[in-house]
Design a protein around this motif. Structure first.
Motif, PDB file in Angstrom:
ATOM      1  N   UNK A   1       0.860  -1.183   0.000  1.00 46.88           N
ATOM      2  CA  UNK A   1       0.000   0.000   0.000  1.00 46.88           C
ATOM      3  C   UNK A   1       0.897   1.233   0.000  1.00 46.88           C
ATOM      4  N   UNK A   2       1.243   1.760  -1.173  1.00 52.88           N
ATOM      5  CA  UNK A   2       2.236   2.829  -1.253  1.00 52.88           C
ATOM      6  C   UNK A   2       1.712   4.142  -0.681  1.00 52.88           C
ATOM      7  N   UNK A   3       2.648   5.012  -0.345  1.00 52.11           N
ATOM      8  CA  UNK A   3       2.297   6.297   0.251  1.00 52.11           C
ATOM      9  C   UNK A   3       1.532   7.175  -0.716  1.00 52.11           C
ATOM     10  N   UNK A   4       1.823   7.057  -2.014  1.00 51.84           N
ATOM     11  CA  UNK A   4       1.139   7.927  -2.964  1.00 51.84           C
ATOM     12  C   UNK A   4      -0.355   7.637  -3.018  1.00 51.84           C
ATOM     13  N   UNK A   5      -0.778   6.422  -2.616  1.00 49.88           N
ATOM     14  CA  UNK A   5      -2.210   6.137  -2.553  1.00 49.88           C
ATOM     15  C   UNK A   5      -2.892   6.983  -1.483  1.00 49.88           C
TER      16      UNK A   5
END
Length: 501
Positions: free
Chosen positions: A182-186
């Protein structure tokens, strides 16, 4: 302060449609929440389609009251969230002879994962492909004419390292994606609709558009609370527990018409795919509190829909524009979430459980014909060629008859010839013979005795494919021998390679 456009007589009467638009995208967006640990906290925006959301997820609530408000069958959470309902490919056990016509949703997800893996062309695929052959004293000889049938992929998967943690529902395995998935940009993307919805809500309050202010704020709270409870799930993989005295569970999944998946390992390990299912649970086992909260959340969404019908027409034009703007922004974000491949998320979930970070458990080869692919899959599926020759022949015969169920004389002779070679390989290896008297799977003129014309040419083609399947098997063993940390089955196969190659 007087709000802009307050003196205009134009009125956006959207009360009849706002509760219905965007429901499909919103439902699809919610179907990926349970894969990620933190997604349920990122839904604080006024989502469109509140009526459809309430009607769809209201069926999760379990009581007579909720069944009356949201009629319909109480589907299992796994099915409602897209983790059940697909049919998996048929399965045939090599040793046990067990036949399953449908391996269920988990088998379907695993087959899709194997189909998406990158294939390596076998050496036999790189060789010239022929249509006709002649024979002499040395056996079948190919003529320089091209022969090509449908390309087949064979995936060999070892399940030796699959274990149960036995700490969950029904002695199943708890599944979760790692937080790095779950990447930070999400989070940054999710902050855009959240911040804009809150900003528009504040603007409505600043310009005293209290009806629009109340509807937007209530929509933000309803969607956030509903997503929190719907996303508060635990996903498990459950399967049947076989007898500890069961034979090896090696078997073959026939995935559509272009892929064969050879599963190798204990029956308990392979049951993680062929006899497994996803189970989704809310709250602790036997506790219906979360299901009731989902029911209240669905009710609040229904109230939101009714409030939109009556209160938005009472608001001024500026408030109506702000309200529609929040729906438009939320619809765009829901459409973005709907574009996420939920099938790929399920594959990642299963991949992490079956293989972890070990990528050496799967090999995918491409072969030019189905016949060569079946021989290759059969040889890979045999648990031990050093075992009882009669047992190996029976296993080989069962697999070939299952995957190539042809009753003609040509195919009958081909089955007999290939089984004879399997017996020869097993007997020589059991006796400790270092070098065979003839090249394995090199058939002589006797194999075609009694046939002439087209039947003889067809039989020669099929025997050549059998030889190609064996050569691909040797290539596979050689690759496994040079792979670090190869599993035990590949190691035993490497000793066979030293004997016959």
């Amino acid at each position: 302060m007087e709000p802009p456009l307050n003196n205009t007589k134009f009125n956006l009467d959207v009360s009849g449609i706002v509760g219905f638009l965007g429901g499909g995208e919103a439902i699809s967006a919610m179907e990926s929440m349970h894969f990620y640990k933190y997604r349920k906290w990122l839904s604080w925006y006024n989502s469109p389609g509140s009526y459809d959301i309430a009607k769809h997820y209201g069926r999760l609530a379990r009581s007579r009251i909720w069944d009356g408000i949201y009629p319909g069958p109480n589907e299992e959470p796994a099915e409602l969230l897209g983790l059940d309902g697909e049919q998996g490919p048929p399965y045939r056990g090599v040793v046990s002879g067990t036949t399953l016509n449908d391996t269920g949703h988990v088998g379907y997800v695993f087959a899709q994962y194997c189909r998406n893996a990158k294939a390596t062309p076998s050496q036999y695929s790189s060789d010239p492909i022929f249509t006709t052959q002649t024979t002499d004293d040395q056996g079948p000889k190919p003529q320089q004419r091209k022969r090509k049938t449908k390309v087949m992929n064979v995936v060999v998967v070892d399940f030796d390292n699959v274990e149960d943690n036995d700490d969950s529902v029904e002695k199943g395995s708890h599944l979760t994606l790692d937080s790095k998935e779950f990447p930070f940009w999400s989070v940054a993307v999710a902050s855009i609709p959240i911040s804009l919805n809150i900003a528009y809500c504040i603007l409505c309050g600043f310009y005293t558009e209290w009806y629009a202010f109340g509807v937007i704020l209530y929509g933000i709270l309803c969607n956030g609370i509903a997503c929190y409870f719907i996303g508060s799930t635990e996903i498990y993989l459950t399967h049947t527990i076989p007898s500890p005295h069961s034979p090896p569970g090696n078997g073959i999944l026939a995935c559509k018409s272009d892929t064969l998946i050879v599963c190798r390992g204990s029956e308990r390990a392979i049951n993680h795919v062929v006899k497994a299912k996803f189970v989704v649970r809310y709250g602790k086992e036997g506790d219906d509190q979360t299901y009731h909260m989902i029911g209240f959340s669905a009710m609040s969404l229904t109230i939101q829909f009714i409030a939109q019908l009556f209160l938005i027409p009472l608001s001024g034009l500026f408030g109506q524009i702000m309200f529609l703007s929040t729906l438009a922004i939320s619809w765009i974000y829901n459409a973005y979430l709907s574009s996420i491949d939920k099938g790929r998320l399920q594959q990642q979930l299963l991949e992490r459980h079956l293989f972890g970070d070990d990528s050496n458990n799967m090999t995918k080869l491409e072969l030019p014909t189905r016949t060569s692919a079946v021989v290759f899959a059969m040889l890979c599926g045999l648990p031990d060629l050093r075992g009882d020759p009669d047992a190996n022949v029976e296993c080989a015969k069962g697999i070939m008859c299952h995957l190539l169920p042809t009753d003609t004389k040509v195919w009958g002779r081909w089955h007999y010839s290939v089984c004879s070679k399997v017996r020869d390989l097993s007997e020589r290896h059991s006796s400790g013979s270092v070098r065979p008297t003839s090249e394995p799977f090199r058939f002589t003129e006797d194999a075609c005795q009694g046939f002439d014309g087209k039947d003889k040419s067809l039989l020669c083609d099929l025997l050549e494919d059998a030889r190609g399947g064996y050569e691909s098997y040797c290539q596979f063993l050689d690759s496994a021998r040079h792979t670090p940390n190869s599993n035990s089955q590949s190691g035993s196969g490497s000793s066979l390679l030293h004997t016959y190659v």
